[in-house]
Design an enzyme around this catalytic site. Structure first.
Site, mmCIF file in Angstrom:
data_model
loop_
_atom_site.group_PDB
_atom_site.id
_atom_site.type_symbol
_atom_site.label_atom_id
_atom_site.label_comp_id
_atom_site.label_asym_id
_atom_site.label_seq_id
_atom_site.Cartn_x
_atom_site.Cartn_y
_atom_site.Cartn_z
ATOM 1 N N LYS A 1 0.860 -1.217 0.031
ATOM 2 C CA LYS A 1 -0.070 -0.080 -0.002
ATOM 3 C C LYS A 1 0.802 1.149 -0.004
ATOM 4 O O LYS A 1 1.866 1.223 0.876
ATOM 5 C CB LYS A 1 -0.809 -0.042 1.221
ATOM 6 C CG LYS A 1 -1.843 1.271 1.299
ATOM 7 C CD LYS A 1 -3.003 0.856 2.430
ATOM 8 C CE LYS A 1 -3.744 1.886 2.809
ATOM 9 N NZ LYS A 1 -4.717 1.642 3.900
ATOM 10 N N SER B 1 -9.587 1.853 2.419
ATOM 11 C CA SER B 1 -8.423 2.442 1.797
ATOM 12 C C SER B 1 -7.588 1.789 1.104
ATOM 13 O O SER B 1 -6.745 2.122 0.339
ATOM 14 C CB SER B 1 -7.993 3.699 2.773
ATOM 15 O OG SER B 1 -7.039 3.066 3.923
ATOM 16 N N SER C 1 -10.396 -0.076 6.665
ATOM 17 C CA SER C 1 -9.612 -0.179 5.520
ATOM 18 C C SER C 1 -8.974 -1.356 5.050
ATOM 19 O O SER C 1 -8.394 -1.555 3.993
ATOM 20 C CB SER C 1 -8.432 0.928 5.759
ATOM 21 O OG SER C 1 -9.159 2.213 5.475
#
Length: 573
Positions: free
Chosen positions: A216, A288, A312
């Site tokens: 990420k 996210s 997330s």
């Protein structure tokens, strides 16, 4: 973090007695940056409205934000004190507080009167001895990490061959998904070559040796940018690798890509568009950890790392059909990761199977001096534990209100011989925990708000960060402290609820459990349970005891085997 209607309810309900303290304040480009400078700083630059524009009427209007009522005499008395407070605020803002600087107070999910007796035995994993290498590249790409590890260890495939395969898929499929910020082809091939050379020398580092993965794009890496998904930081270049990136490199894993996240770890919209669901590219991947879930589901990486503050990992895994393990708070170091909320942020793996998640957690867990909230609690996982030993808590009402797939998963737990036990949560106002996230996130990105750079973020709706950061500045310190005191009550409640069960099984967004357990620090595991009529994946979440991710994964593996739906792949052409 994911969007919830309760946020808007909280923001509408009120916030702060300090509404007047921030009006017109802007960060100064030439602001002092040291304590010495701060002590010598003049207030001459403070906006005139700060020092001379306050009246009792200002206090009376601000009372509406705080949900309090004062008398006229009390307002006049408050006024002189408030003017001094504003001077403190302006002076403090003259010192830059970088995103990575943690508060003096740190959150610990452990209750002080509870002894946590944990299994310290080494973890055991089911790495197959001999597995034939498929002819089709897609069959290789979608294989579990445990199978990839067998092929690498037994020289069925080299790390360079495997890395080249995944890089090819990243190039081919990313245009449809928009899940990649930076493709790290050159550094990845160098890492893969080093992994192969080590194998020749007989230096095998374990199951992650030579395995390609994606990060990420809020984890710092020397290779490529680390953009946090946000326009103001799209050219940001880190000077060192995050702690988890270093640990995976030490385990021999190969970092191929930096994967998208919704800007500043919220949603699936980033500075270059929206990340899409591989099973339905017309739909966003949720966030996210948007790119981490999408790339893993699409077979573009063998696994990825995500983060969770409030959903997330859980939410994009639900949307994309991946398996996500949110560890106990503090289990994995966040050094070198973007801060959203110091007392809530967690780092965890996203993979295609439960055992893969346990394998990855085993490699990245442990304390780190750079993260004051990290802990060195032992992690142990036994892949052969009998699921019939496990007691699974649930509440019938959660499943009555859930989907057919949720109820089928409860039946699957029964079919595997798990012992089901009803649990109940008190009817408390759990939305009262939200100020913790809102205030800490607004603090982490104060510079963005005060400089007006928040206007550069792509997403500007009511529920987006720019508005939430601004609104959070009107939450009083008292409300933040009271929310944390309530948090302690909720921590004790969850300890008591879980005292007689090993895990809790629930629809992922039922009963406020997502908000509750992110605040108490309990680990969770989200896994695929099937597909809806339109072909989109569906999932469910297990919640474990603090620091007992091993048992959590045992329950998850039993459900995964009974449901037998993790193999299905998206049709990406």
């Amino acid at each position: 973090m994911t969007s919830q209607a309760s946020r808007r309810a909280f923001l509408a309900a009120g916030g702060s007695i300090a509404a007047w303290a921030v009006t017109g304040a802007q960060a100064q480009d030439d602001a002092p940056a040291t304590i010495d400078d701060l002590q010598n700083a003049s207030l001459d630059a403070a906006p005139e409205a700060m020092s001379g524009g306050l009246t009792p009427r200002t206090i009376e209007e601000a009372e509406k934000l705080a949900g309090v009522r004062y008398t006229a005499d009390e307002r006049r008395q408050i006024l002189a004190t408030i003017e001094n407070d504003i001077e403190w605020f302006i002076k403090r803002r003259a010192v830059r507080l970088p995103n990575e600087l943690a508060p003096a107070q740190t959150f610990d999910p452990r209750l002080p009167d509870v002894k946590y007796e944990l299994n310290e035995a080494p973890s055991t994993f089911n790495i197959p001895e001999r597995v034939a290498l498929p002819v089709e590249e897609a069959d290789i790409a979608f294989a579990p990490v445990t199978t990839l590890a067998s092929w690498i260890r037994n020289r069925r495939i080299t790390s360079r061959e495997l890395t080249r395969l995944y890089i090819s898929r990243l190039k081919q499929i990313n245009p449809a998904l928009k899940c990649v910020v930076s493709l790290l082809e050159e550094s990845a091939m160098a890492q893969a070559t080093a992994a192969d050379d080590a194998m020749v020398r007989g230096e095998y580092r374990g199951p992650l040796h030579g395995i390609p993965w994606g990060a990420k794009d809020l984890f710092d890496t020397v290779a490529g940018r680390t953009t946090w998904g946000a326009t103001p930081y799209k050219d940001r270049q880190a000077t060192s690798d995050a702690a988890v990136v270093q640990r995976l490199a030490e385990a021999g894993a190969v970092l191929t890509s930096k994967l998208t996240l919704g800007a500043l770890a919220y949603g699936d919209i980033w500075f270059n568009g929206r990340t899409n669901n591989p099973f339905n590219p017309a739909q966003g991947s949720s966030g996210s950890s948007a790119g981490s879930a999408a790339a893993t589901a699409a077979g573009l990486v063998s696994f990825s790392l995500g983060t969770e503050t409030l959903g997330s990992i859980v939410s994009p895994c639900m949307r994309c059909g991946t398996t996500g393990l949110r560890p106990t708070f503090g289990r994995v170091s966040r050094t070198g990761a973007m801060t959203l909320c110091w007392s809530l942020d967690k780092v965890g793996p996203i993979a295609r199977t439960v055992e893969d998640c346990a394998l990855i957690l085993d490699a990245i867990c442990g304390a780190d001096t750079g993260d004051p909230s990290s802990t060195d609690m032992p992690f142990s996982f036994d892949t052969n534990r009998d699921p019939r030993e496990l007691v699974v808590g649930y509440n019938p009402a959660w499943f009555d209100q859930g989907s057919d797939l949720d109820r089928a998963t409860l039946d699957a737990a029964r079919a595997r011989g798990m012992q089901l036990r009803e649990v109940n949560l008190p009817d408390w106002p759990y939305d009262g925990l939200l100020p913790i996230l809102m205030v800490e996130a607004a603090s982490a990105f104060e510079d963005l708000t005060l400089s007006d750079e928040d206007d550069e973020l792509v997403w500007q709706d009511d529920a987006a960060w720019p508005n939430l950061f601004r609104a959070a500045r009107f939450t009083s310190a008292i409300e933040y402290v009271q929310a944390n005191r309530f948090r302690r009550m909720v921590m004790r409640m969850m300890h008591d609820v879980m005292a007689d069960v090993d895990v809790i099984l629930a629809p992922s967004f039922a009963a406020g459990l997502l908000l509750i357990t992110n605040n108490t620090g309990h680990p969770s595991l989200t896994l695929r349970t099937g597909f809806s009529d339109n072909g989109s994946p569906s999932g469910i979440t297990l919640i474990g005891k603090l620091y007992d991710e091993g048992t959590l994964c045992n329950a998850g593996i039993a459900l995964e085997q009974e449901l037998d739906v993790w193999h299905r792949r998206p049709e990406l052409g």
